[in-house]
Design a protein around this motif. Structure first.
Motif, mmCIF file in Angstrom:
data_model
loop_
_atom_site.group_PDB
_atom_site.id
_atom_site.type_symbol
_atom_site.label_atom_id
_atom_site.label_comp_id
_atom_site.label_asym_id
_atom_site.label_seq_id
_atom_site.Cartn_x
_atom_site.Cartn_y
_atom_site.Cartn_z
ATOM 1 N N SER A 118 139.526 -2.916 52.584
ATOM 2 C CA SER A 118 138.169 -2.851 53.132
ATOM 3 C C SER A 118 137.193 -2.271 52.108
ATOM 4 C CB SER A 118 138.145 -1.985 54.392
ATOM 5 O OG SER A 118 138.957 -2.559 55.396
ATOM 6 N N THR A 151 131.133 -5.473 55.527
ATOM 7 C CA THR A 151 132.206 -6.457 55.618
ATOM 8 C C THR A 151 132.261 -7.272 54.337
ATOM 9 O OG1 THR A 151 131.841 -6.622 58.008
ATOM 10 C CG2 THR A 151 133.127 -8.379 56.970
ATOM 11 N N ASP A 155 133.118 -3.157 46.938
ATOM 12 C CA ASP A 155 134.308 -3.876 47.380
ATOM 13 C C ASP A 155 135.180 -4.180 46.174
ATOM 14 O OD1 ASP A 155 135.706 -5.225 49.672
ATOM 15 O OD2 ASP A 155 135.556 -6.891 48.266
ATOM 16 N N ASN A 186 137.317 -8.093 55.794
ATOM 17 C CA ASN A 186 137.728 -6.691 55.868
ATOM 18 C C ASN A 186 136.466 -5.850 56.070
ATOM 19 O OD1 ASN A 186 140.583 -7.147 55.033
ATOM 20 N ND2 ASN A 186 139.612 -7.772 53.103
ATOM 21 N N SER A 187 136.506 -4.931 57.035
ATOM 22 C CA SER A 187 135.313 -4.147 57.366
ATOM 23 C C SER A 187 135.575 -2.654 57.287
ATOM 24 C CB SER A 187 134.816 -4.490 58.777
ATOM 25 O OG SER A 187 134.319 -5.800 58.830
ATOM 26 N N SER A 188 134.523 -1.931 56.941
ATOM 27 C CA SER A 188 134.529 -0.468 56.997
ATOM 28 C C SER A 188 133.332 -0.026 57.817
ATOM 29 C CB SER A 188 134.441 0.142 55.596
ATOM 30 O OG SER A 188 135.593 -0.128 54.848
#
Length: 547
Positions: A459, A532, A482, A537-539
């Protein structure tokens, strides 16, 4: 053979008088047509004395026709169309817009809940007058420091033109271009230089020494323009090659079509650009010749050394002010062996659709992907580091005009949304747009080289900057990064409501200044930021602060 090709005239006989876009002395940090990575520089860069926040003025009467806001490129940019003179001026890297431009832009950003936006306006919506303040200068987008980027474009054709003729009266320049080196390239299989099939480069100390050659060769030069009152270097506007008193090559960069901007790579030894960032400009013109309107050329810019004598040559470099540098050199004809050219792979034709299929891999090049007919190899090597073999598609030192397609079989994967098609350049991996379906991954790169398939399950990282001061300063700031596939989207909420966070693509800084018209002072606020990446993938970062 006679010279062929006629450069287009960039301007009418009488130029309209454009207002200065700044009210300080004009010094340039970049000029029109400079050779840059995969593109020409589309305007002039005007120094703002290392500062941001200087007033920016409209060059002529007209209307705001477009506004673009982005973390990259021009950052904040205003397009002003001037119907009376057939021009559109563009102002980039802005810090902010004037209130009458900012209000409709900000409204659409909030309506669409996005910072990045591209809006077109009708002629009557936002009129402006010559000399009207339309913005403040900044450092937004892909800017290397505070400055104003300014384009002058032909409204009808969309072509961009050199703004310097409109503003040269405000700029002093009595300095001629500077030559850094000259070179001579043998044509593969058809020429030799000093007994070799590789180029020979002469630095200033060697300028008086002749090149020895036989067969077909291509002269080249590395040079920059200079200007008074600044140490900056610039692109050379007028470049001419003379051989035995006759013009063989003449290049004039005074306008271009944005569709042709990647063809910049045909004006130089692209291999030298890729390998060491050296812009060696040569006379060779490819079969496709997409920049014919910039060039006058004889025999495709290739010199045939077929006599044992001295060929007297000269490069002539001239800027917009007429400052000129002449660099004479000699090619001494001397018989020598010419190495046979060894083909690498399949023959591909520049004006046809080319497809290569082998071992579950299919590579398809649309017509005019290549500028010349070339030979190109496609291979794959097993790798334990990736989910696929490593695909070698031609050479990274071959310039191409745009995207092509790679299709490859991939073994069954549990989470196909995590797949990333990457281009490999040493230790660096960069994502290439791709999609996966039915056991196949399809990618659309815009360069040749090495590729592979991997996954991104990590993420993005969100790092707050001095959160203890957010309430005192009324400004929230954090860095977002990222590891591989890149940030695809972000969203910030304050007290559950959308907040217009701004992203600086250069630094990864995400920031928001509290707006009293939207959020109340003197209370505790909640913050939630979601980032994202392109593999979903996300935070999420949460915090609270009092403002």
């Amino acid at each position: 053979m006679a010279i062929v090709g006629l450069p287009l005239s960039a301007y009418s006989n009488e130029l309209p008088v454009l207002a200065k876009p700044v009210d300080i002395p004009i010094l340039l940090s970049g000029n029109f047509g400079e050779l840059r990575s995969n593109h020409f520089h589309s305007g002039i860069d005007i120094k703002t004395q290392g500062r941001t926040g200087l007033p920016i003025y409209s060059a002529y009467d007209g209307y705001v026709s477009r506004v673009v806001v982005s973390p990259w490129g021009f950052g904040r940019a205003i397009y002003v169309t001037h119907p009376d003179i057939g021009l559109t001026t563009v102002y980039g890297h802005l810090q902010s817009f004037s209130p009458k431009i900012d209000a409709p832009v900000r409204q659409q950003q909030y309506d669409k809940e996005t910072f990045s936006i591209d809006i077109e306006f009708e002629p009557g919506e936002i009129p402006v007058t010559k000399g009207e303040k339309i913005a403040l200068s900044g450092n937004a987008g892909s800017s290397g420091g505070p400055h104003l980027h300014m384009d002058v474009r032909d409204t009808k054709t969309g072509e961009t033109m050199d703004p310097l003729p409109y503003y040269k009266k405000y700029i002093q320049d009595n300095v001629a271009p500077e030559v850094r080196s000259i070179a001579l390239y043998p044509e593969p299989g058809a020429g030799a230089v000093n007994g070799s099939s590789t180029a020979e480069v002469h630095l200033p100390a060697q300028f008086g020494s002749p090149f020895t050659a036989w067969g077909k060769v291509v002269p080249a030069i590395k040079a920059y323009d200079k200007m008074s009152n600044t140490a900056n270097i610039y692109g050379v506007k007028y470049l001419t090659l003379i051989v035995d008193g006759d013009s063989v090559y003449r290049r004039v960069i005074n306008r271009y079509d944005f569709d042709d901007t990647r063809a910049i790579n045909t004006l130089v030894d692209y291999s030298s650009v890729v390998k060491n960032g050296s812009w060696m400009m040569w006379s060779k013109v490819p079969e496709a010749n997409p920049l014919s309107y910039m060039l006058q050329v004889r025999d495709n810019g290739v010199i045939d050394i077929d006599q044992e004598r001295d060929y007297k040559c000269e490069w002539i470099l001239t800027d917009e002010y007429g400052n000129t540098t002449k660099r004479p050199f000699v090619i001494r004809g001397q018989r020598m062996p010419i190495a046979e050219r060894k083909l690498q792979g399949d023959i591909l034709y520049h004006d046809g659709r080319n497809t290569i299929s082998k071992d579950g891999l299919t590579v398809t090049f649309p017509p005019n992907t290549f500028y010349d007919n070339i030979d190109l190899s496609v291979s794959q090597t097993p790798s334990s580091s990736y989910l696929s073999p490593i695909y070698d598609i031609g050479s990274a030192t071959t310039p191409i005009s745009g995207e092509y397609t790679i299709e490859a079989k991939i073994d069954a994967v549990k989470n196909p949304e995590k797949l990333v098609f990457v281009r490999i350049n040493g230790n660096r991996k960069t994502r290439v747009d791709s999609r996966y379906a039915n056991g196949m991954i399809t990618a659309t790169p815009s360069a040749l080289g090495r590729f592979a398939v991997t996954t991104d399950t990590v993420s993005p990282v969100i790092t707050p900057e001095k959160p203890a001061k957010w309430g005192l300063q009324g400004k929230i700031s954090m860095i977002i990064r990222d590891n591989l596939s890149g940030v695809a989207s972000y969203k910030g909420l304050i007290d559950g409501k959308f907040a217009l966070f701004e992203l600086d693509g250069k630094t990864g800084r995400l920031s928001f200044t509290m707006d009293p018209s939207r959020f109340s002072r003197g209370k505790q606020h909640t913050l939630e930021v979601t980032v994202t990446d392109n593999c979903n993938n996300s935070s999420v970062y949460k915090n609270s602060f009092k403002w």
